[in-house]
Write a protein that holds these residues in place. Structure first.
Motif, PDB file in Angstrom:
ATOM      1  N   LYS A  66     -16.054   6.919   3.189  1.00  0.00           N
ATOM      2  CA  LYS A  66     -16.894   5.908   2.553  1.00  0.00           C
ATOM      3  C   LYS A  66     -18.313   6.087   3.083  1.00  0.00           C
ATOM      4  O   LYS A  66     -18.490   6.323   4.282  1.00  0.00           O
ATOM      5  N   GLN A 111      -6.325   6.586  -0.240  1.00  0.00           N
ATOM      6  CA  GLN A 111      -7.458   6.266  -1.116  1.00  0.00           C
ATOM      7  C   GLN A 111      -7.453   7.125  -2.384  1.00  0.00           C
ATOM      8  O   GLN A 111      -7.663   6.610  -3.483  1.00  0.00           O
ATOM      9  N   ALA A 142     -15.426  -8.318  -7.885  1.00  0.00           N
ATOM     10  CA  ALA A 142     -14.303  -8.244  -6.937  1.00  0.00           C
ATOM     11  C   ALA A 142     -13.778  -6.818  -6.795  1.00  0.00           C
ATOM     12  O   ALA A 142     -13.219  -6.438  -5.755  1.00  0.00           O
ATOM     13  N   SER A 149       0.853  -1.178   0.000  1.00  0.00           N
ATOM     14  CA  SER A 149       0.000   0.000   0.000  1.00  0.00           C
ATOM     15  C   SER A 149       0.895   1.235   0.000  1.00  0.00           C
ATOM     16  O   SER A 149       2.083   1.160   0.298  1.00  0.00           O
ATOM     17  N   SER A 195      -6.526  -0.166  -9.019  1.00  0.00           N
ATOM     18  CA  SER A 195      -7.611  -1.149  -9.051  1.00  0.00           C
ATOM     19  C   SER A 195      -7.211  -2.450  -9.743  1.00  0.00           C
ATOM     20  O   SER A 195      -6.645  -2.438 -10.845  1.00  0.00           O
TER      21      SER A 195
HETATM   22  N1  3HC Z   1      -8.024  -3.348  -6.338  1.00  0.00           N
HETATM   23  C1  3HC Z   1      -6.873  -3.203  -5.628  1.00  0.00           C
HETATM   24  N2  3HC Z   1      -6.851  -3.060  -4.293  1.00  0.00           N
HETATM   25  C2  3HC Z   1      -8.044  -3.058  -3.648  1.00  0.00           C
HETATM   26  C3  3HC Z   1      -9.263  -3.206  -4.316  1.00  0.00           C
HETATM   27  C4  3HC Z   1      -9.227  -3.360  -5.725  1.00  0.00           C
HETATM   28  N3  3HC Z   1     -10.337  -3.522  -6.447  1.00  0.00           N
HETATM   29  N4  3HC Z   1     -10.258  -3.169  -3.400  1.00  0.00           N
HETATM   30  C5  3HC Z   1      -9.681  -3.015  -2.196  1.00  0.00           C
HETATM   31  N5  3HC Z   1      -8.337  -2.971  -2.352  1.00  0.00           N
HETATM   32  C6  3HC Z   1      -7.345  -2.840  -1.297  1.00  0.00           C
HETATM   33  C7  3HC Z   1      -7.530  -1.552  -0.518  1.00  0.00           C
HETATM   34  O1  3HC Z   1      -6.908  -0.475  -1.172  1.00  0.00           O
HETATM   35  C8  3HC Z   1      -6.882  -1.920   0.802  1.00  0.00           C
HETATM   36  O2  3HC Z   1      -5.486  -1.875   0.672  1.00  0.00           O
HETATM   37  P1  3HC Z   1      -4.539  -0.837   1.524  1.00  0.00           P
HETATM   38  O3  3HC Z   1      -5.086  -0.837   2.931  1.00  0.00           O
HETATM   39  O4  3HC Z   1      -3.188  -1.397   1.399  1.00  0.00           O
HETATM   40  O5  3HC Z   1      -4.699   0.479   0.888  1.00  0.00           O
HETATM   41  C9  3HC Z   1      -7.230  -3.384   0.939  1.00  0.00           C
HETATM   42  O6  3HC Z   1      -7.542  -3.858  -0.365  1.00  0.00           O
HETATM   43  C10 3HC Z   1      -8.398  -3.634   1.864  1.00  0.00           C
HETATM   44  O7  3HC Z   1      -9.578  -3.036   1.313  1.00  0.00           O
HETATM   45  P2  3HC Z   1     -10.563  -2.094   2.122  1.00  0.00           P
HETATM   46  O8  3HC Z   1     -11.942  -2.412   1.707  1.00  0.00           O
HETATM   47  O9  3HC Z   1     -10.271  -2.161   3.584  1.00  0.00           O
HETATM   48  O10 3HC Z   1     -10.085  -0.669   1.581  1.00  0.00           O
HETATM   49  P3  3HC Z   1     -10.929   0.668   1.392  1.00  0.00           P
HETATM   50  O11 3HC Z   1     -11.785   0.939   2.588  1.00  0.00           O
HETATM   51  O12 3HC Z   1      -9.997   1.732   0.982  1.00  0.00           O
HETATM   52  O13 3HC Z   1     -11.926   0.335   0.189  1.00  0.00           O
HETATM   53  C11 3HC Z   1     -12.127   0.871  -2.151  1.00  0.00           C
HETATM   54  C12 3HC Z   1     -11.418   0.020  -1.088  1.00  0.00           C
HETATM   55  C13 3HC Z   1     -13.607   0.493  -2.158  1.00  0.00           C
HETATM   56  C14 3HC Z   1     -11.503   0.594  -3.510  1.00  0.00           C
HETATM   57  C15 3HC Z   1     -11.996   2.363  -1.735  1.00  0.00           C
HETATM   58  O14 3HC Z   1     -10.639   2.671  -1.527  1.00  0.00           O
HETATM   59  C16 3HC Z   1     -12.545   3.310  -2.746  1.00  0.00           C
HETATM   60  O15 3HC Z   1     -13.746   3.510  -2.816  1.00  0.00           O
HETATM   61  N6  3HC Z   1     -11.649   3.977  -3.503  1.00  0.00           N
HETATM   62  C17 3HC Z   1     -12.013   5.025  -4.449  1.00  0.00           C
HETATM   63  C18 3HC Z   1     -12.496   4.497  -5.743  1.00  0.00           C
HETATM   64  C19 3HC Z   1     -11.406   3.770  -6.516  1.00  0.00           C
HETATM   65  O16 3HC Z   1     -10.235   3.819  -6.218  1.00  0.00           O
HETATM   66  N7  3HC Z   1     -11.824   3.077  -7.556  1.00  0.00           N
HETATM   67  C20 3HC Z   1     -10.877   2.332  -8.385  1.00  0.00           C
HETATM   68  C21 3HC Z   1     -11.441   2.140  -9.711  1.00  0.00           C
HETATM   69  S1  3HC Z   1     -11.386   3.657 -10.599  1.00  0.00           S
HETATM   70  C22 3HC Z   1     -11.843   3.242 -12.057  1.00  0.00           C
HETATM   71  O17 3HC Z   1     -12.314   2.183 -12.176  1.00  0.00           O
HETATM   72  C23 3HC Z   1     -11.600   4.197 -13.161  1.00  0.00           C
HETATM   73  C24 3HC Z   1     -12.719   4.277 -14.090  1.00  0.00           C
HETATM   74  O18 3HC Z   1     -12.358   5.092 -15.121  1.00  0.00           O
HETATM   75  C25 3HC Z   1     -13.172   2.999 -14.653  1.00  0.00           C
END
Ligand code: 3HC
Length: 337
Positions: free
Chosen positions: A239, A59, A218, A5, A130
């Motif tokens: 969140k 995040q 996922a 992370s 992601s």
């Molecule tokens: N890919 C990679 N890592 C992921 C993941 C995924 N799909 N889902 C969760 N993880 C990771 C988290 O980052 C966390 O790791 P860390 O503590 O080392 O940072 C760990 O897995 C445990 O997950 P948690 O649920 O506890 O983590 P969060 O509370 O941060 O929730 C999240 C994860 C829902 C992805 C949240 O961070 C979030 O809402 N982030 C903002 C949205 C985002 O980043 N979206 C990514 C896709 S953007 C996209 O798709 C672009 C578009 O153009 C298509």
């Protein structure tokens, strides 16, 4: 490797910055809690707990990285789009994703972490992005499915972020969500066109749906019980809806869309549950998810190598822009003197 992370540097990296953390103070903490409890906004100039700042940088920077890495699987198809219209739409979409990355890096910078630090974390493999973008786009139908399902899942996750307690993130997300909505619709429309085509085109769409469906489920992150950051993230108003609840909303919203499209979602356990008022669905392969997050997805190495190459190839552009800015500044100072 893409395994760790993004750890925000300790406060000494922010030394001398006007954004450096203020010593803990009960009154400041109470004020922060009151604003968050009242659904107000925390702004960059406001006092905030170090852990809140750190969580947001984690995040938002992960989100920004996802946007710019997310440009790669679809960018691969720009030169192979089947018509000028489809090419123009795809170019616009990929450009939008780059723009989303820029808004998000800017939002994270207001927390006192520089863009260079964030890029360094991405390029050295320390930062997450992601999981979904570590899969290949094998056919043109994948481009439509990425729009429909991946962007559809992204919107489901991101609309609640428009109400995030941190002002710059919430405001950035309003524009991002509007653009993501266009992305989702263009994907659906592209698939609709293919589903009215030949049997080969229909089979191509079904194959793409089969390969992407489970990865999209996922994408919402681990089950709530295995999500270490959720409870605190929700307490802070970062969140708003949990990983599992968002996943369920996505399933419920997507099933009728799949029916309109005429594709089958590849899950024998997917069925309406009258008592719950939701669709039941099968088991997600969490071992695969964690393997991808920990660097062992089909495209992790390729995605990172492409990003690093783009960064290195763009060095002359950054240097030229800086040299130009220095010249402009010198000229302005001379004129002012
Ligand atoms: N890919 C990679 N890592 C992921 C993941 C995924 N799909 N889902 C969760 N993880 C990771 C988290 O980052 C966390 O790791 P860390 O503590 O080392 O940072 C760990 O897995 C445990 O997950 P948690 O649920 O506890 O983590 P969060 O509370 O941060 O929730 C999240 C994860 C829902 C992805 C949240 O961070 C979030 O809402 N982030 C903002 C949205 C985002 O980043 N979206 C990514 C896709 S953007 C996209 O798709 C672009 C578009 O153009 C298509």
């Amino acid at each position: 490797m893409y395994t760790q992370s993004f750890n925000v540097p300790d406060t000494d990296a922010n030394a001398g910055s006007p954004l450096k953390s203020v010593p803990h103070d009960t009154a400041l903490q109470a004020h922060f809690d009151a604003v968050v409890d009242a659904d107000g906004k925390i702004e960059p100039r406001d006092w905030m707990p170090d852990a809140y700042r750190k969580t947001l940088v984690r995040q938002i920077s992960q989100h920004a990285h996802s946007e710019i890495v997310g440009m790669l699987p679809e960018g691969n198809w720009i030169s192979r789009a089947p018509s000028l219209k489809r090419k123009a739409i795809l170019v616009a979409k990929v450009q939008d994703e780059g723009g989303h990355g820029l808004y998000l890096y800017s939002a994270a910078e207001t927390l006192g972490t520089s863009r260079d630090q964030m890029f360094d974390a991405l390029h050295s493999g320390k930062a997450k992005y992601s999981s979904i973008f570590n899969y290949p786009t094998l056919t043109w139908a994948d481009v439509g499915v990425v729009g429909w399902l991946v962007d559809g899942a992204a919107i489901m996750n991101q609309i609640p972020l428009c109400r995030c307690s941190f002002g710059p993130y919430a405001r950035a997300m309003i524009r991002v969500c509007k653009e993501e909505s266009f992305h989702q619709r263009q994907g659906f429309e592209s698939l609709m066109t293919m589903m009215q085509g030949t049997s080969e085109q229909k089979a191509m769409v079904q194959d793409a749906v089969n390969r992407w469906w489970w990865k999209c489920l996922a994408m919402f992150g681990p089950p709530d019980a295995d999500s270490p950051n959720s409870v605190q993230g929700m307490r802070w108003g970062i969140k708003r809806i949990s990983n599992d609840d968002l996943r369920q909303k996505f399933v419920d919203a997507t099933v009728p869309q799949a029916e309109v499209l005429g594709v089958t979602l590849p899950d024998p356990d997917l069925k309406w549950n009258e008592a719950r008022g939701h669709h039941d669905y099968g088991q997600i392969d969490w071992d695969e998810f964690w393997a991808v997050v920990n660097g062992d997805g089909p495209c992790n190495k390729e995605r990172l190598a492409t990003r690093v190459k783009a960064w290195n190839d763009g060095a002359w552009v950054r240097e030229s822009a800086l040299a130009h800015a220095r010249k402009q500044e010198a000229r302005a100072m001379k004129e002012a003197a």
